[in-house]
Design a protein around this motif. Structure first.
Motif, PDB file in Angstrom:
ATOM      1  N   ASN A 101      88.098 -24.331  36.107  1.00  0.00           N
ATOM      2  CA  ASN A 101      89.327 -24.186  36.875  1.00  0.00           C
ATOM      3  C   ASN A 101      90.476 -23.872  35.922  1.00  0.00           C
ATOM      4  OD1 ASN A 101      91.671 -24.528  38.433  1.00  0.00           O
ATOM      5  ND2 ASN A 101      90.752 -26.144  39.666  1.00  0.00           N
ATOM      6  N   PRO A 102      91.152 -22.708  36.075  1.00  0.00           N
ATOM      7  CA  PRO A 102      92.212 -22.355  35.116  1.00  0.00           C
ATOM      8  C   PRO A 102      93.433 -23.261  35.210  1.00  0.00           C
ATOM      9  CG  PRO A 102      92.183 -20.810  36.953  1.00  0.00           C
ATOM     10  CD  PRO A 102      90.971 -21.683  37.108  1.00  0.00           C
ATOM     11  N   LEU A 103      93.586 -23.998  36.314  1.00  0.00           N
ATOM     12  CA  LEU A 103      94.784 -24.823  36.490  1.00  0.00           C
ATOM     13  C   LEU A 103      94.740 -26.111  35.684  1.00  0.00           C
ATOM     14  CD1 LEU A 103      95.337 -24.360  40.333  1.00  0.00           C
ATOM     15  CD2 LEU A 103      96.427 -23.129  38.438  1.00  0.00           C
ATOM     16  N   ASP A 104      93.553 -26.746  35.639  1.00  0.00           N
ATOM     17  CA  ASP A 104      93.502 -28.049  34.978  1.00  0.00           C
ATOM     18  C   ASP A 104      92.289 -28.237  34.061  1.00  0.00           C
ATOM     19  OD1 ASP A 104      91.447 -28.262  36.792  1.00  0.00           O
ATOM     20  OD2 ASP A 104      92.425 -29.757  38.058  1.00  0.00           O
ATOM     21  N   GLY A 105      91.446 -27.202  33.904  1.00  0.00           N
ATOM     22  CA  GLY A 105      90.297 -27.322  33.015  1.00  0.00           C
ATOM     23  C   GLY A 105      89.119 -28.057  33.626  1.00  0.00           C
ATOM     24  N   SER A 106      89.181 -28.382  34.906  1.00  0.00           N
ATOM     25  CA  SER A 106      88.032 -29.028  35.556  1.00  0.00           C
ATOM     26  C   SER A 106      86.931 -28.007  35.820  1.00  0.00           C
ATOM     27  CB  SER A 106      88.476 -29.689  36.868  1.00  0.00           C
ATOM     28  OG  SER A 106      88.965 -28.713  37.778  1.00  0.00           O
ATOM     29  N   ILE A 107      85.726 -28.495  36.061  1.00  0.00           N
ATOM     30  CA  ILE A 107      84.581 -27.622  36.296  1.00  0.00           C
ATOM     31  C   ILE A 107      84.543 -27.208  37.770  1.00  0.00           C
ATOM     32  CG2 ILE A 107      82.083 -27.394  36.115  1.00  0.00           C
ATOM     33  CD1 ILE A 107      83.539 -27.713  33.436  1.00  0.00           C
ATOM     34  N   LYS A 108      84.406 -25.902  38.022  1.00  0.00           N
ATOM     35  CA  LYS A 108      84.352 -25.407  39.394  1.00  0.00           C
ATOM     36  C   LYS A 108      82.945 -24.978  39.802  1.00  0.00           C
ATOM     37  CE  LYS A 108      87.563 -23.568  41.610  1.00  0.00           C
ATOM     38  NZ  LYS A 108      88.577 -22.713  42.266  1.00  0.00           N
ATOM     39  N   GLN A 109      82.118 -24.600  38.833  1.00  0.00           N
ATOM     40  CA  GLN A 109      80.764 -24.174  39.187  1.00  0.00           C
ATOM     41  C   GLN A 109      79.818 -24.376  38.013  1.00  0.00           C
ATOM     42  OE1 GLN A 109      80.396 -20.213  40.761  1.00  0.00           O
ATOM     43  NE2 GLN A 109      78.192 -20.279  40.919  1.00  0.00           N
ATOM     44  N   VAL A 110      78.592 -24.771  38.341  1.00  0.00           N
ATOM     45  CA  VAL A 110      77.518 -24.885  37.355  1.00  0.00           C
ATOM     46  C   VAL A 110      76.293 -24.221  37.957  1.00  0.00           C
ATOM     47  CG1 VAL A 110      76.071 -26.432  35.985  1.00  0.00           C
ATOM     48  CG2 VAL A 110      78.433 -27.091  36.535  1.00  0.00           C
ATOM     49  N   TRP A 111      75.684 -23.343  37.184  1.00  0.00           N
ATOM     50  CA  TRP A 111      74.471 -22.658  37.649  1.00  0.00           C
ATOM     51  C   TRP A 111      73.431 -22.736  36.536  1.00  0.00           C
ATOM     52  CZ3 TRP A 111      72.490 -17.370  36.597  1.00  0.00           C
ATOM     53  CH2 TRP A 111      71.413 -17.050  37.426  1.00  0.00           C
ATOM     54  N   LEU A 112      72.237 -23.245  36.865  1.00  0.00           N
ATOM     55  CA  LEU A 112      71.162 -23.369  35.895  1.00  0.00           C
ATOM     56  C   LEU A 112      70.009 -22.465  36.309  1.00  0.00           C
ATOM     57  CD1 LEU A 112      71.037 -27.261  35.402  1.00  0.00           C
ATOM     58  CD2 LEU A 112      72.542 -25.583  34.327  1.00  0.00           C
ATOM     59  N   ALA A 113      69.591 -21.601  35.395  1.00  0.00           N
ATOM     60  CA  ALA A 113      68.496 -20.686  35.700  1.00  0.00           C
ATOM     61  C   ALA A 113      67.272 -20.950  34.847  1.00  0.00           C
ATOM     62  CB  ALA A 113      68.953 -19.234  35.484  1.00  0.00           C
ATOM     63  N   GLN A 114      67.343 -21.952  34.001  1.00  0.00           N
ATOM     64  CA  GLN A 114      66.278 -22.160  33.029  1.00  0.00           C
ATOM     65  C   GLN A 114      65.018 -22.723  33.683  1.00  0.00           C
ATOM     66  OE1 GLN A 114      68.394 -24.428  33.611  1.00  0.00           O
ATOM     67  NE2 GLN A 114      67.623 -26.466  33.185  1.00  0.00           N
ATOM     68  N   PRO A 115      63.851 -22.350  33.169  1.00  0.00           N
ATOM     69  CA  PRO A 115      62.618 -23.016  33.591  1.00  0.00           C
ATOM     70  C   PRO A 115      62.479 -24.330  32.829  1.00  0.00           C
ATOM     71  CG  PRO A 115      62.118 -21.390  31.930  1.00  0.00           C
ATOM     72  CD  PRO A 115      63.614 -21.315  32.180  1.00  0.00           C
ATOM     73  N   ASP A 116      61.347 -24.956  32.932  1.00  0.00           N
ATOM     74  CA  ASP A 116      61.067 -26.139  32.114  1.00  0.00           C
ATOM     75  C   ASP A 116      60.822 -25.642  30.692  1.00  0.00           C
ATOM     76  OD1 ASP A 116      60.203 -28.362  30.827  1.00  0.00           O
ATOM     77  OD2 ASP A 116      58.762 -28.965  32.353  1.00  0.00           O
ATOM     78  N   TRP A 117      61.825 -25.840  29.814  1.00  0.00           N
ATOM     79  CA  TRP A 117      61.738 -25.247  28.476  1.00  0.00           C
ATOM     80  C   TRP A 117      60.489 -25.690  27.718  1.00  0.00           C
ATOM     81  CZ3 TRP A 117      64.369 -21.203  28.354  1.00  0.00           C
ATOM     82  CH2 TRP A 117      65.632 -21.111  28.937  1.00  0.00           C
ATOM     83  N   ALA A 118      59.979 -26.856  28.019  1.00  0.00           N
ATOM     84  CA  ALA A 118      58.801 -27.337  27.301  1.00  0.00           C
ATOM     85  C   ALA A 118      57.581 -26.483  27.596  1.00  0.00           C
ATOM     86  CB  ALA A 118      58.526 -28.798  27.668  1.00  0.00           C
ATOM     87  N   ASP A 119      57.599 -25.752  28.729  1.00  0.00           N
ATOM     88  CA  ASP A 119      56.446 -24.958  29.118  1.00  0.00           C
ATOM     89  C   ASP A 119      56.572 -23.484  28.772  1.00  0.00           C
ATOM     90  OD1 ASP A 119      55.036 -27.088  30.132  1.00  0.00           O
ATOM     91  OD2 ASP A 119      55.897 -26.911  32.138  1.00  0.00           O
TER      92      ASP A 119
END
Length: 571
Positions: free
Chosen positions: A471-489
């Motif tokens: 968020n440009p106004l206060d530095g809070s997080i507006k979105q999180v997107w995870l595309a990773q598989p199970d890295w161990a595999d």
């Protein structure tokens, strides 16, 4: 191509005069053949319902010029369709019909609305083709003659291959100055039948008709030799190794990564490839596009579990990720099945306008009912893997977008702190970049394994294994997107088993040798643009490619397989 208006103006091409075209301020046009009728009889009822739009003067002149080049069109009826926008071309469209069936005709042309230049053409000759079949070279000669008469402004065109489709042959042409091709993507295509009759034409836009003075282009006398250019190209290290993961829609486990050599800055990111060389100085040409801020970070993950199966767990996850309390907001919960068998669960909180269905709410984030209290103007979406509860995407939308220039130092710190919590326990090296602009920050992060960045096959510039919007106004997080598989595999092939960079470059140059050409210093044909001599890969001169659409993070249009050393082309 867009549909044309229901009530269209209809005219005989043989009667293209100022009066018959209903154009009040148009230069008088010489009839191209004896007029059969000013207006097709069946158009009378349409005219009584709605007065037809006049054909603009530039378009009427373009029609006349085309009929001179394709005389059989003189007996056709012209139906003016008006402005169309895409796909691939925009302009004024007309159709060429047969009397009594004008509006049902599939034969059409598109003209530039300001200049009347022909942009696209598709016709089917009325008479069957009884002439002898010509060799490709003879068809190329007839297509070249049509092109030179279509645009007799001193430019020359070089044929770059013939494509067959049944009895039709399409010849691709590139523009040249001093017999050196212009590497700007504005090719044109002429289609002819087996006897050489012209039945089709297309170009990307009106840039084909730009007039250039050969004297304004730099001379090739000072250009280095092809041998020197090849040596400089190899020395510039134009390739970078990349681990490719299969598309996100692929649910195989364990995941097999592939090692490839991709061209730095790609081949379709600008008017030239990112590794093109100045033909006089021998230095690499800078890419014309704005480069994102890229950093290499070493991050220690805390190994927090980002999962939610129940509504209570989903509320807690939203609180941890975004700091948002959604307990007082109504919630919609549903599960969708993907084509590959995976199931995604959606939790959507907030008030929506009346009539918005549950599955449409994902597209209506930030659109609130009128009169809703400002304190309740919040939408939150959480998407998880239904089987494991693993976080895929969480976003907060309050309908406010943009703002003053954001604090980049603050935003980087907020995103890095969240990355530490999202990553598995242990030390991780990441390639991190800011793909946002001055007024917003979007941080994308991709793993680095064996010193090699890891990306998805179809990953875009604004995406990453981890994507965080601030968020440009206060530095809070507006979105999180995870595309990773199970890295161990994930299984990563050893770089030691791959071909060397030298072998990869040699394979690339064997497939697409460097070619001397004129390249532009900008994307758009604007005033004051400059052309310069460069040695660039002959890929674009060997294949047509539209420079449009979203930008891939790693351009895989042309790359070298790291283990076989073969050159791969994806189009």
């Amino acid at each position: 191509m867009g549909a044309y208006r229901k009530y269209a103006a209809v005219f005989w091409t043989g009667a293209l005069t100022a009066a018959s075209l209903l154009v009040s301020q148009m230069a008088a046009a010489t009839p191209l053949s004896k007029p059969h009728a000013d207006v097709a009889p069946h158009a009378e009822s349409a005219q009584t319902q709605k007065a037809p739009d006049p054909i603009p003067a530039p378009v009427s002149k373009g029609i006349q010029h085309l009929v001179r080049l394709v005389p059989e069109l003189a007996s056709r009826v012209v139906v003016y369709s008006g402005l169309v926008d895409g796909p691939g071309i925009s302009g004024d469209r007309v159709t060429f019909g047969i009397r009594g069936d004008a509006e049902e005709s599939r034969d059409w042309a598109v003209f530039h609305p300001q200049t009347g230049d022909l942009l696209s053409l598709e016709i089917a000759p009325e008479q069957p083709n009884t002439g002898p079949a010509l060799e490709d070279q003879q068809v190329i000669e007839k297509a070249s003659a049509f092109l030179s008469r279509l645009h007799p402004n001193g430019l020359s065109y070089r044929p770059r291959g013939v494509t067959r489709q049944g009895e039709l042959r399409t010849i691709r042409f590139v523009r040249t100055i001093h017999d050196i091709p212009l590497d700007d993507g504005y090719d044109c295509f002429v289609t002819a039948d087996k006897s050489g009759r012209i039945v089709g034409f297309r170009t990307f836009d009106g840039a084909l008709y730009q007039e250039w003075s050969p004297a304004s282009f730099p001379s090739a006398q000072r250009a280095m030799s092809p041998e020197t250019a090849k040596q400089r190209y190899v020395q510039s290290h134009p390739l970078e190794p990349v681990y490719l993961l299969p598309s996100q829609s692929d649910s195989r486990t364990p995941v097999e990564a592939r090692l490839v050599y991709a061209i730095r800055d790609g081949v379709v990111h600008g008017p030239h490839s990112g590794s093109a060389l100045d033909a006089v100085k021998g230095s690499r040409l800078a890419a014309s596009r704005q480069q994102a801020e890229v950093r290499t970070l070493t991050v220690t993950g805390t190994g927090e579990a980002w999962t939610a199966r129940t509504e209570a767990e989903a509320q807690a996850l939203v609180k941890r990720a975004l700091g948002a309390d959604v307990q007082k907001l109504p919630v919609t919960i549903y599960t969708d099945m993907l084509d590959n068998g995976e199931q995604h669960r959606f939790f959507i909180w907030g008030f929506f306008e009346e009539g918005v269905g549950d599955r449409d709410k994902v597209y209506a984030l930030g659109q609130f009912p009128s009169g809703l209290s400002p304190a309740l103007r919040t939408h939150v979406l959480l998407k998880t893997d239904a089987a494991t509860g693993r976080l895929i995407n969480v976003v907060l939308d309050d309908g406010l977008h943009g703002g003053p220039p954001t604090d980049k130092k603050r935003d980087w710190a907020a995103a890095t702190a969240l990355l530490e919590r999202l990553l598995p326990a242990g030390t991780h090296k990441l390639r991190v970049q800011n793909t946002g602009g001055e007024n917003w920050t979007t941080i994308t992060a991709d793993p680095i394994v064996n010193g090699i960045p890891v990306v998805w096959e179809d990953e875009m510039e604004e995406e990453g294994a981890y994507t965080i919007s601030v968020n440009p106004l206060d530095g809070s997080i507006k979105q999180v997107w995870l595309a990773q598989p199970d890295w161990a595999d994930v299984r990563y092939p050893s770089p030691a088993a791959a071909v060397s960079e030298q072998q990869a470059v040699s394979a690339l140059l064997d497939a697409y040798p460097l070619e001397l050409m004129y390249v532009r210093g900008d994307w758009l044909h604007t005033e004051g643009q400059t052309w310069q001599l460069a040695y660039d890969l002959s890929f674009r001169q060997s294949r047509s490619y539209c420079y449009c659409g979203v930008k891939p993070k790693v351009d895989l249009t042309v790359y070298v397989d790291g283990h076989t050393g073969s050159v791969v082309v994806r189009e």
